[in-house]
Design an enzyme around this catalytic site. Structure first.
Site, short mmCIF file in Angstrom:
data_model
loop_
_atom_site.label_atom_id
_atom_site.label_comp_id
_atom_site.label_asym_id
_atom_site.label_seq_id
_atom_site.Cartn_x
_atom_site.Cartn_y
_atom_site.Cartn_z
N LYS A 71 -4.62 0.79 10.27
CA LYS A 71 -4.65 -0.53 10.91
C LYS A 71 -5.12 -0.50 12.37
CE LYS A 71 -1.13 -3.07 8.30
NZ LYS A 71 0.08 -3.88 8.48
N ASP A 107 -0.82 -10.82 9.84
CA ASP A 107 0.65 -10.72 9.87
C ASP A 107 1.23 -11.74 10.85
OD1 ASP A 107 1.06 -8.78 7.98
OD2 ASP A 107 1.07 -7.11 9.41
P1 NAP Z 1 5.99 1.15 11.44
O1 NAP Z 1 4.80 0.82 12.26
O2 NAP Z 1 6.14 2.52 10.87
O3 NAP Z 1 7.29 0.79 12.33
C1 NAP Z 1 8.59 0.99 11.83
C2 NAP Z 1 9.61 0.84 12.94
O4 NAP Z 1 10.89 1.04 12.36
C3 NAP Z 1 9.48 1.85 14.08
O5 NAP Z 1 10.00 1.30 15.25
C4 NAP Z 1 10.37 3.00 13.58
O6 NAP Z 1 10.90 3.78 14.62
C5 NAP Z 1 11.50 2.20 12.95
N1 NAP Z 1 12.18 3.02 11.94
C6 NAP Z 1 11.63 3.62 10.86
N2 NAP Z 1 12.57 4.29 10.16
C7 NAP Z 1 13.73 4.14 10.85
C8 NAP Z 1 15.06 4.61 10.65
N3 NAP Z 1 15.39 5.38 9.61
N4 NAP Z 1 16.02 4.27 11.57
C9 NAP Z 1 15.69 3.50 12.63
N5 NAP Z 1 14.45 3.01 12.88
C10 NAP Z 1 13.48 3.33 11.99
O7 NAP Z 1 6.09 0.18 10.16
P2 NAP Z 1 5.64 -1.37 10.10
O8 NAP Z 1 4.25 -1.44 9.61
O9 NAP Z 1 6.01 -1.99 11.39
O10 NAP Z 1 6.56 -1.90 8.90
C11 NAP Z 1 7.95 -1.99 9.06
C12 NAP Z 1 8.59 -2.80 7.92
O11 NAP Z 1 8.07 -4.12 7.92
C13 NAP Z 1 8.33 -2.23 6.52
O12 NAP Z 1 9.51 -2.39 5.79
C14 NAP Z 1 7.26 -3.16 5.96
O13 NAP Z 1 7.31 -3.27 4.55
C15 NAP Z 1 7.66 -4.49 6.61
N6 NAP Z 1 6.53 -5.42 6.73
C16 NAP Z 1 6.65 -6.63 6.11
C17 NAP Z 1 5.62 -7.54 6.20
C18 NAP Z 1 5.71 -8.86 5.49
O14 NAP Z 1 4.69 -9.51 5.32
N7 NAP Z 1 6.89 -9.30 5.11
C19 NAP Z 1 4.47 -7.23 6.95
C20 NAP Z 1 4.39 -5.99 7.60
C21 NAP Z 1 5.44 -5.09 7.48
P3 NAP Z 1 10.14 5.12 15.14
O15 NAP Z 1 8.93 4.61 15.88
O16 NAP Z 1 11.15 5.77 16.00
O17 NAP Z 1 9.76 5.91 13.93
#
Ligand code: NAP
Length: 293
Positions: A71, A107
């Protein structure tokens, strides 16, 4: 009268096997009168983005979606990037206009449309975001666009949260914390909305939830989890038991997909048709995961 025209679309990422986009977009195309529009998942490893963008130009694909891990990196291979995507620093939709590739981030549109559907007025609100990753950036920018009063970002890594807040400082009032800090907990006490953007609680790890004391929230605060599988995460279940209104990530997912379809076809698809197909696909994927356990 359905169009007989053939156009091609794709989603690129690594992995892409479980992405919902092919079923969701194909349903939107068919319902919109474009039954011959194709949409395929294409696994693309890191390092092959330039060739991929050139390949889609050569094959005259009309557009493609982009998912993890491309992305951010895709941006340097595009001809232009929409202002929202530039600020967020991530593109999830690319439209090919006669060889000119333009990147968008749907998004943020999906997030804001979901808030509007839930009748939540973000103007002047105190918002707390959990997590500081890619989705959190779209959420924070959406809140800045709606002129939120104050945004608090809490994450397991306080340094990341602070850096994240610094990126958005010029657009609104925002601060980042390690979510165990006292000041973070104080900000929870005046939150109008709390948004989980971490994957904690996502299927199949359904017993996990962000380590935040929901009892600190004021009465009536909206608890929003952008996770859509399961429909009710432990985080939302706990919030509901405490009497808070809740919202899950399904609307954001569908409405970001609707926006991508609009950019691809110029047509706004029926979101209920997309919802039916996505729910069916999620149920069948969950059954597969359960079988593998
Ligand atoms: P990302 O860029 O990997 O970011 C994830 C965030 O969560 C980071 O801040 C990460 O911290 C934190 N995190 C991950 N595992 C963790 C844990 N075990 N304990 C505490 N913090 C944790 O992912 P993303 O693309 O933002 O997506 C995140 C979520 O949003 C996913 O579940 C995805 O399916 C959902 N999402 C939904 C939509 C929708 O349309 N509804 C759209 C986009 C995303 P670190 O940086 O420290 O690793």
């Amino acid at each position: 009268m359905p169009s007989k025209e053939i156009k091609n679309f794709a989603i690129i990422g690594d992995p892409v096997a479980h992405t919902l986009s092919p079923k969701m977009q194909k349903a939107a195309f068919t319902a919109g009168g474009f039954p011959n529009y194709n949409y395929i998942p294409v696994p693309i490893p890191v390092g092959r983005l330039m060739l991929t963008v050139d390949g889609f130009k050569g094959l005259e694909f009309r557009g493609f979606n982009v998912t993890i891990p491309h992305k951010t990196n895709i941006i340097k291979y595009l001809d232009s990037v929409d202002p929202d995507a530039k600020i967020i620093g991530a593109v999830n939709t690319v439209v090919n206009d006669g060889g000119m590739m333009t990147g968008y981030n749907t998004d943020v549109t999906g997030f804001l449309a979901a808030l509007s559907e839930a009748d939540f007025m973000a103007e002047e609100c105190n918002a707390v975001i959990l997590g500081a990753g890619g989705a959190a950036r779209a959420v924070a920018w959406g809140l800045c666009k709606r002129k939120a009063g104050f945004i608090t970002v809490g994450a397991r890594n306080g340094e990341k949260a602070k850096k994240f807040a610094a990126d958005f400082e010029k657009f609104g009032s925002i601060a980042g914390y390690d979510w165990t800090e006292e000041e973070f907990k104080e900000n929870l006490q005046s939150a109008d909305i709390l948004i989980n953007t971490t994957p904690l609680g996502m299927y199949p790890e359904v017993d996990a939830m962000p380590p935040v004391d929901l009892k600190l929230l004021p009465e009536g605060a909206l608890v929003y989890d952008i996770i859509y599988n399961p429909a009710k995460t432990k985080f939302l279940q706990t919030a509901e038991e405490l009497g808070f209104p809740t919202l899950n990530g399904m609307s954001m997912l569908l409405l970001q997909g609707r926006e991508a379809c609009r950019l691809f076809t110029g047509h706004i698809p029926d979101v209920d048709i997309m919802r039916r197909v996505v729910k069916q696909e999620l149920n069948s994927q969950n059954r597969e995961i359960d079988k593998e356990k």
